[in-house]
Design a protein around this motif. Sequence first.
Motif, PDB file in Angstrom:
ATOM      1  N   GLN A  14      18.936  -4.045  -6.953  1.00 44.51           N
ATOM      2  CA  GLN A  14      19.124  -4.736  -5.679  1.00 44.51           C
ATOM      3  C   GLN A  14      18.594  -3.872  -4.544  1.00 44.51           C
ATOM      4  O   GLN A  14      18.704  -2.651  -4.588  1.00 44.51           O
ATOM      5  CB  GLN A  14      20.618  -5.004  -5.494  1.00 44.51           C
ATOM      6  N   GLN A  15      18.007  -4.507  -3.525  1.00 45.35           N
ATOM      7  CA  GLN A  15      17.417  -3.811  -2.379  1.00 45.35           C
ATOM      8  C   GLN A  15      16.435  -2.738  -2.848  1.00 45.35           C
ATOM      9  O   GLN A  15      16.533  -1.564  -2.517  1.00 45.35           O
ATOM     10  CB  GLN A  15      18.507  -3.214  -1.476  1.00 45.35           C
ATOM     11  N   TRP A  16      15.471  -3.182  -3.632  1.00 44.24           N
ATOM     12  CA  TRP A  16      14.480  -2.309  -4.245  1.00 44.24           C
ATOM     13  C   TRP A  16      13.472  -1.860  -3.191  1.00 44.24           C
ATOM     14  O   TRP A  16      12.837  -2.669  -2.522  1.00 44.24           O
ATOM     15  CB  TRP A  16      13.804  -3.071  -5.376  1.00 44.24           C
ATOM     16  N   GLY A  17      13.336  -0.559  -2.994  1.00 45.36           N
ATOM     17  CA  GLY A  17      12.457   0.008  -1.983  1.00 45.36           C
ATOM     18  C   GLY A  17      10.992  -0.022  -2.380  1.00 45.36           C
ATOM     19  O   GLY A  17      10.646   0.317  -3.510  1.00 45.36           O
ATOM     20  N   ILE A  18      10.150  -0.438  -1.441  1.00 41.57           N
ATOM     21  CA  ILE A  18       8.708  -0.516  -1.666  1.00 41.57           C
ATOM     22  C   ILE A  18       8.027   0.413  -0.667  1.00 41.57           C
ATOM     23  O   ILE A  18       8.195   0.265   0.547  1.00 41.57           O
ATOM     24  CB  ILE A  18       8.197  -1.961  -1.471  1.00 41.57           C
ATOM     25  N   ASP A  19       7.271   1.377  -1.168  1.00 42.64           N
ATOM     26  CA  ASP A  19       6.545   2.299  -0.293  1.00 42.64           C
ATOM     27  C   ASP A  19       5.456   1.556   0.473  1.00 42.64           C
ATOM     28  O   ASP A  19       4.847   0.618  -0.041  1.00 42.64           O
ATOM     29  CB  ASP A  19       5.908   3.427  -1.097  1.00 42.64           C
ATOM     30  N   VAL A  20       5.213   2.006   1.700  1.00 46.99           N
ATOM     31  CA  VAL A  20       4.177   1.420   2.545  1.00 46.99           C
ATOM     32  C   VAL A  20       3.084   2.466   2.747  1.00 46.99           C
ATOM     33  O   VAL A  20       3.373   3.604   3.134  1.00 46.99           O
ATOM     34  CB  VAL A  20       4.755   0.989   3.917  1.00 46.99           C
ATOM     35  N   PHE A  21       1.847   2.072   2.467  1.00 42.48           N
ATOM     36  CA  PHE A  21       0.712   2.977   2.602  1.00 42.48           C
ATOM     37  C   PHE A  21      -0.220   2.480   3.698  1.00 42.48           C
ATOM     38  O   PHE A  21      -0.399   1.282   3.884  1.00 42.48           O
ATOM     39  CB  PHE A  21      -0.068   3.053   1.287  1.00 42.48           C
ATOM     40  N   PHE A  59      12.009  -3.557   1.710  1.00 45.29           N
ATOM     41  CA  PHE A  59      13.041  -3.698   0.692  1.00 45.29           C
ATOM     42  C   PHE A  59      13.077  -5.130   0.183  1.00 45.29           C
ATOM     43  O   PHE A  59      13.411  -6.056   0.922  1.00 45.29           O
ATOM     44  CB  PHE A  59      14.418  -3.295   1.248  1.00 45.29           C
ATOM     45  N   ALA A  60      12.709  -5.298  -1.074  1.00 45.19           N
ATOM     46  CA  ALA A  60      12.812  -6.599  -1.732  1.00 45.19           C
ATOM     47  C   ALA A  60      14.270  -6.805  -2.127  1.00 45.19           C
ATOM     48  O   ALA A  60      14.967  -5.857  -2.494  1.00 45.19           O
ATOM     49  CB  ALA A  60      11.916  -6.642  -2.962  1.00 45.19           C
ATOM     50  N   ASP A  61      14.717  -8.036  -2.076  1.00 48.64           N
ATOM     51  CA  ASP A  61      16.119  -8.306  -2.411  1.00 48.64           C
ATOM     52  C   ASP A  61      16.450  -7.881  -3.833  1.00 48.64           C
ATOM     53  O   ASP A  61      17.480  -7.254  -4.065  1.00 48.64           O
ATOM     54  CB  ASP A  61      16.439  -9.792  -2.203  1.00 48.64           C
ATOM     55  N   PHE A  62      15.569  -8.207  -4.779  1.00 52.07           N
ATOM     56  CA  PHE A  62      15.793  -7.840  -6.180  1.00 52.07           C
ATOM     57  C   PHE A  62      14.468  -7.569  -6.871  1.00 52.07           C
ATOM     58  O   PHE A  62      13.438  -8.133  -6.492  1.00 52.07           O
ATOM     59  CB  PHE A  62      16.450  -8.989  -6.973  1.00 52.07           C
ATOM     60  N   GLN A  85       5.517 -12.589   3.191  1.00 49.64           N
ATOM     61  CA  GLN A  85       6.331 -11.417   2.889  1.00 49.64           C
ATOM     62  C   GLN A  85       6.300 -11.122   1.388  1.00 49.64           C
ATOM     63  O   GLN A  85       6.037  -9.996   0.970  1.00 49.64           O
ATOM     64  CB  GLN A  85       7.770 -11.658   3.348  1.00 49.64           C
ATOM     65  N   LEU A  86       6.535 -12.126   0.577  1.00 49.21           N
ATOM     66  CA  LEU A  86       6.550 -11.919  -0.869  1.00 49.21           C
ATOM     67  C   LEU A  86       5.164 -11.558  -1.394  1.00 49.21           C
ATOM     68  O   LEU A  86       5.030 -10.663  -2.239  1.00 49.21           O
ATOM     69  CB  LEU A  86       7.085 -13.164  -1.581  1.00 49.21           C
ATOM     70  N   ILE A  87       4.138 -12.203  -0.895  1.00 52.06           N
ATOM     71  CA  ILE A  87       2.767 -11.866  -1.317  1.00 52.06           C
ATOM     72  C   ILE A  87       2.443 -10.418  -0.982  1.00 52.06           C
ATOM     73  O   ILE A  87       1.841  -9.701  -1.787  1.00 52.06           O
ATOM     74  CB  ILE A  87       1.760 -12.855  -0.695  1.00 52.06           C
ATOM     75  N   ASN A  88       2.849  -9.954   0.185  1.00 54.84           N
ATOM     76  CA  ASN A  88       2.640  -8.548   0.557  1.00 54.84           C
ATOM     77  C   ASN A  88       3.375  -7.607  -0.391  1.00 54.84           C
ATOM     78  O   ASN A  88       2.843  -6.567  -0.783  1.00 54.84           O
ATOM     79  CB  ASN A  88       3.079  -8.296   1.998  1.00 54.84           C
ATOM     80  N   TYR A  89       4.592  -7.952  -0.774  1.00 58.21           N
ATOM     81  CA  TYR A  89       5.339  -7.131  -1.728  1.00 58.21           C
ATOM     82  C   TYR A  89       4.607  -7.057  -3.067  1.00 58.21           C
ATOM     83  O   TYR A  89       4.515  -5.988  -3.675  1.00 58.21           O
ATOM     84  CB  TYR A  89       6.742  -7.695  -1.957  1.00 58.21           C
ATOM     85  N   LEU A  90       4.076  -8.187  -3.522  1.00 58.88           N
ATOM     86  CA  LEU A  90       3.355  -8.203  -4.798  1.00 58.88           C
ATOM     87  C   LEU A  90       2.097  -7.344  -4.720  1.00 58.88           C
ATOM     88  O   LEU A  90       1.799  -6.582  -5.645  1.00 58.88           O
ATOM     89  CB  LEU A  90       2.991  -9.636  -5.194  1.00 58.88           C
TER      90      LEU A  90
END
Length: 95
Positions: A19-26, A37-40, A63-68
């Motif tokens: 839960q609240q999985w952190g995604i690095d930003v470059f 932070f993705a919800d899951f 938002q989701l496409i950017n996370y992917l």
Amino acid sequence: MNQAALAREFIERSIPFVQQWGIDVFYKGINLEKKFFADFICFEEIIIEIKAMVGLVPEHEAQLINYLKATQKPLGLLVNFGGEKLQYRRFANTK
């Protein structure tokens, strides 16, 4: 509330998740201090972003496409609990 309930369902169904999985930003190859932070993330491969809105809007999809794209994960689910009935959209990370 929806996030806690969904986490409970994952536990009851033995679905591995963070839960609240952190995604690095470059930026230009440099890892910035900021994180998204993705919800899951489930099964270490599927990003799930949940909303509680009247309806989904293009910003939620972006938002989701950017996370992917940032994570190179293969699949994302955008789920909305806020409308009259459950809404969801599936996104595949294609190259």
